[in-house]
Design a protein around this motif. Structure first.
Motif, PDB file in Angstrom:
ATOM      1  N   ASP A  61      37.968  20.086  29.320  1.00 39.96           N
ATOM      2  CA  ASP A  61      38.297  21.484  29.050  1.00 39.96           C
ATOM      3  C   ASP A  61      37.174  22.257  28.367  1.00 39.96           C
ATOM      4  O   ASP A  61      36.971  23.447  28.637  1.00 39.96           O
ATOM      5  CB  ASP A  61      39.556  21.556  28.180  1.00 39.96           C
ATOM      6  N   SER A  62      36.442  21.609  27.491  1.00 39.58           N
ATOM      7  CA  SER A  62      35.449  22.317  26.690  1.00 39.58           C
ATOM      8  C   SER A  62      34.255  22.830  27.500  1.00 39.58           C
ATOM      9  O   SER A  62      33.492  23.666  27.006  1.00 39.58           O
ATOM     10  CB  SER A  62      34.953  21.423  25.554  1.00 39.58           C
ATOM     11  N   VAL A  63      34.091  22.355  28.731  1.00 36.68           N
ATOM     12  CA  VAL A  63      32.944  22.799  29.530  1.00 36.68           C
ATOM     13  C   VAL A  63      33.357  23.604  30.755  1.00 36.68           C
ATOM     14  O   VAL A  63      32.492  24.111  31.486  1.00 36.68           O
ATOM     15  CB  VAL A  63      32.053  21.619  29.971  1.00 36.68           C
ATOM     16  N   LYS A  64      34.647  23.728  30.999  1.00 38.57           N
ATOM     17  CA  LYS A  64      35.109  24.473  32.176  1.00 38.57           C
ATOM     18  C   LYS A  64      34.615  25.912  32.126  1.00 38.57           C
ATOM     19  O   LYS A  64      34.691  26.585  31.109  1.00 38.57           O
ATOM     20  CB  LYS A  64      36.633  24.451  32.249  1.00 38.57           C
ATOM     21  N   GLY A  65      34.092  26.361  33.252  1.00 42.83           N
ATOM     22  CA  GLY A  65      33.547  27.707  33.332  1.00 42.83           C
ATOM     23  C   GLY A  65      32.101  27.817  32.900  1.00 42.83           C
ATOM     24  O   GLY A  65      31.464  28.849  33.118  1.00 42.83           O
ATOM     25  N   ARG A  66      31.563  26.770  32.288  1.00 44.09           N
ATOM     26  CA  ARG A  66      30.155  26.787  31.844  1.00 44.09           C
ATOM     27  C   ARG A  66      29.305  25.760  32.590  1.00 44.09           C
ATOM     28  O   ARG A  66      28.142  26.010  32.873  1.00 44.09           O
ATOM     29  CB  ARG A  66      30.072  26.512  30.344  1.00 44.09           C
ATOM     30  N   PHE A  67      29.889  24.597  32.869  1.00 45.42           N
ATOM     31  CA  PHE A  67      29.152  23.516  33.527  1.00 45.42           C
ATOM     32  C   PHE A  67      29.619  23.375  34.972  1.00 45.42           C
ATOM     33  O   PHE A  67      30.797  23.583  35.277  1.00 45.42           O
ATOM     34  CB  PHE A  67      29.392  22.190  32.812  1.00 45.42           C
ATOM     35  N   THR A  68      28.689  22.977  35.831  1.00 46.45           N
ATOM     36  CA  THR A  68      29.015  22.730  37.233  1.00 46.45           C
ATOM     37  C   THR A  68      28.374  21.431  37.680  1.00 46.45           C
ATOM     38  O   THR A  68      27.160  21.265  37.551  1.00 46.45           O
ATOM     39  CB  THR A  68      28.515  23.870  38.130  1.00 46.45           C
ATOM     40  N   ILE A  69      29.194  20.525  38.196  1.00 42.55           N
ATOM     41  CA  ILE A  69      28.681  19.282  38.752  1.00 42.55           C
ATOM     42  C   ILE A  69      28.580  19.442  40.265  1.00 42.55           C
ATOM     43  O   ILE A  69      29.451  20.040  40.902  1.00 42.55           O
ATOM     44  CB  ILE A  69      29.571  18.080  38.366  1.00 42.55           C
ATOM     45  N   SER A  70      27.497  18.923  40.827  1.00 40.80           N
ATOM     46  CA  SER A  70      27.293  19.010  42.272  1.00 40.80           C
ATOM     47  C   SER A  70      26.554  17.772  42.737  1.00 40.80           C
ATOM     48  O   SER A  70      26.077  16.982  41.918  1.00 40.80           O
ATOM     49  CB  SER A  70      26.523  20.279  42.649  1.00 40.80           C
ATOM     50  N   GLN A  71      26.458  17.619  44.053  1.00 39.46           N
ATOM     51  CA  GLN A  71      25.808  16.418  44.568  1.00 39.46           C
ATOM     52  C   GLN A  71      25.009  16.709  45.833  1.00 39.46           C
ATOM     53  O   GLN A  71      25.311  17.644  46.571  1.00 39.46           O
ATOM     54  CB  GLN A  71      26.850  15.332  44.862  1.00 39.46           C
ATOM     55  N   ASP A  72      24.022  15.873  46.040  1.00 41.24           N
ATOM     56  CA  ASP A  72      23.233  15.872  47.265  1.00 41.24           C
ATOM     57  C   ASP A  72      23.302  14.451  47.785  1.00 41.24           C
ATOM     58  O   ASP A  72      22.503  13.594  47.392  1.00 41.24           O
ATOM     59  CB  ASP A  72      21.802  16.290  46.964  1.00 41.24           C
ATOM     60  N   ASN A  73      24.282  14.191  48.641  1.00 42.22           N
ATOM     61  CA  ASN A  73      24.500  12.813  49.095  1.00 42.22           C
ATOM     62  C   ASN A  73      23.328  12.281  49.919  1.00 42.22           C
ATOM     63  O   ASN A  73      23.074  11.072  49.914  1.00 42.22           O
ATOM     64  CB  ASN A  73      25.795  12.727  49.899  1.00 42.22           C
ATOM     65  N   ALA A  74      22.648  13.152  50.589  1.00 42.88           N
ATOM     66  CA  ALA A  74      21.518  12.692  51.396  1.00 42.88           C
ATOM     67  C   ALA A  74      20.439  12.059  50.528  1.00 42.88           C
ATOM     68  O   ALA A  74      19.713  11.157  50.967  1.00 42.88           O
ATOM     69  CB  ALA A  74      20.937  13.856  52.186  1.00 42.88           C
ATOM     70  N   ASN A  75      20.345  12.540  49.291  1.00 45.84           N
ATOM     71  CA  ASN A  75      19.339  12.018  48.369  1.00 45.84           C
ATOM     72  C   ASN A  75      19.950  11.234  47.216  1.00 45.84           C
ATOM     73  O   ASN A  75      19.241  10.908  46.254  1.00 45.84           O
ATOM     74  CB  ASN A  75      18.492  13.171  47.820  1.00 45.84           C
ATOM     75  N   ASP A  76      21.251  10.941  47.328  1.00 46.69           N
ATOM     76  CA  ASP A  76      21.936  10.142  46.292  1.00 46.69           C
ATOM     77  C   ASP A  76      21.670  10.704  44.901  1.00 46.69           C
ATOM     78  O   ASP A  76      21.335   9.958  43.970  1.00 46.69           O
ATOM     79  CB  ASP A  76      21.498   8.679  46.363  1.00 46.69           C
ATOM     80  N   THR A  77      21.815  11.997  44.764  1.00 39.72           N
ATOM     81  CA  THR A  77      21.559  12.646  43.489  1.00 39.72           C
ATOM     82  C   THR A  77      22.747  13.517  43.095  1.00 39.72           C
ATOM     83  O   THR A  77      23.333  14.197  43.938  1.00 39.72           O
ATOM     84  CB  THR A  77      20.292  13.506  43.561  1.00 39.72           C
ATOM     85  N   VAL A  78      23.082  13.464  41.820  1.00 36.75           N
ATOM     86  CA  VAL A  78      24.128  14.303  41.253  1.00 36.75           C
ATOM     87  C   VAL A  78      23.493  15.184  40.188  1.00 36.75           C
ATOM     88  O   VAL A  78      22.601  14.758  39.463  1.00 36.75           O
ATOM     89  CB  VAL A  78      25.254  13.447  40.650  1.00 36.75           C
TER      90      VAL A  78
END
Length: 124
Positions: A61-78
């Motif tokens: 809850d403390s990071v909602k709206g401020r942090f965003t997690i994403s991924q690039d599966n082709a490069n195995d990177t988050v």
């Protein structure tokens, strides 16, 4: 599976950082990847998680709206994009991964098998 984080640093309150986590090895079986953090003298806290198959995400809850997690599966990177940073975000940030759906389902418990070495984020 090996995980290597990068992108930490020192920023002023209100600033932004983007953390990266590069996975290598037998990454094919990974179900989810997450970010955790631990401040000095505090317990480890789950920050965010992303499922590799469909990109579903969840945040504390403390990071909602401020942090965003994403991924690039082709490069195995988050990635973890952190905006509006606060001094309370100061911590060592760790990347984690696991194959188990049950572990991913209760990601907040932090029972991941694979962990990186961490990258420091300091907000002043």
């Amino acid at each position: 599976v090996q995980l290597v984080e990068s992108g930490g640093g020192s920023v002023q309150a209100g600033g932004s950082l983007r953390l990266s986590c590069a996975a290598s090895g037998y990454t094919y079986f990974i179900t989810c990847m997450g970010w955790f953090r631990q401040a000095p003298g505090m317990g480890r806290e789950g920050v965010a998680i992303i499922y590799r198959s469909d990109g579903r995400t969840n945040y504390t809850d403390s990071v909602k709206g401020r942090f965003t997690i994403s991924q690039d599966n082709a490069n195995d990177t988050v990635y973890l994009r952190m905006n509006g940073l606060k001094p309370s975000d100061t911590a060592m940030y760790y990347c984690a991964a696991d194959k188990s759906f049950s572990v991913c389902g209760r990601w907040d418990l932090g029972r991941f098998t694979y962990w990186g070495q961490g990258t420091q984020v300091t907000v002043s």
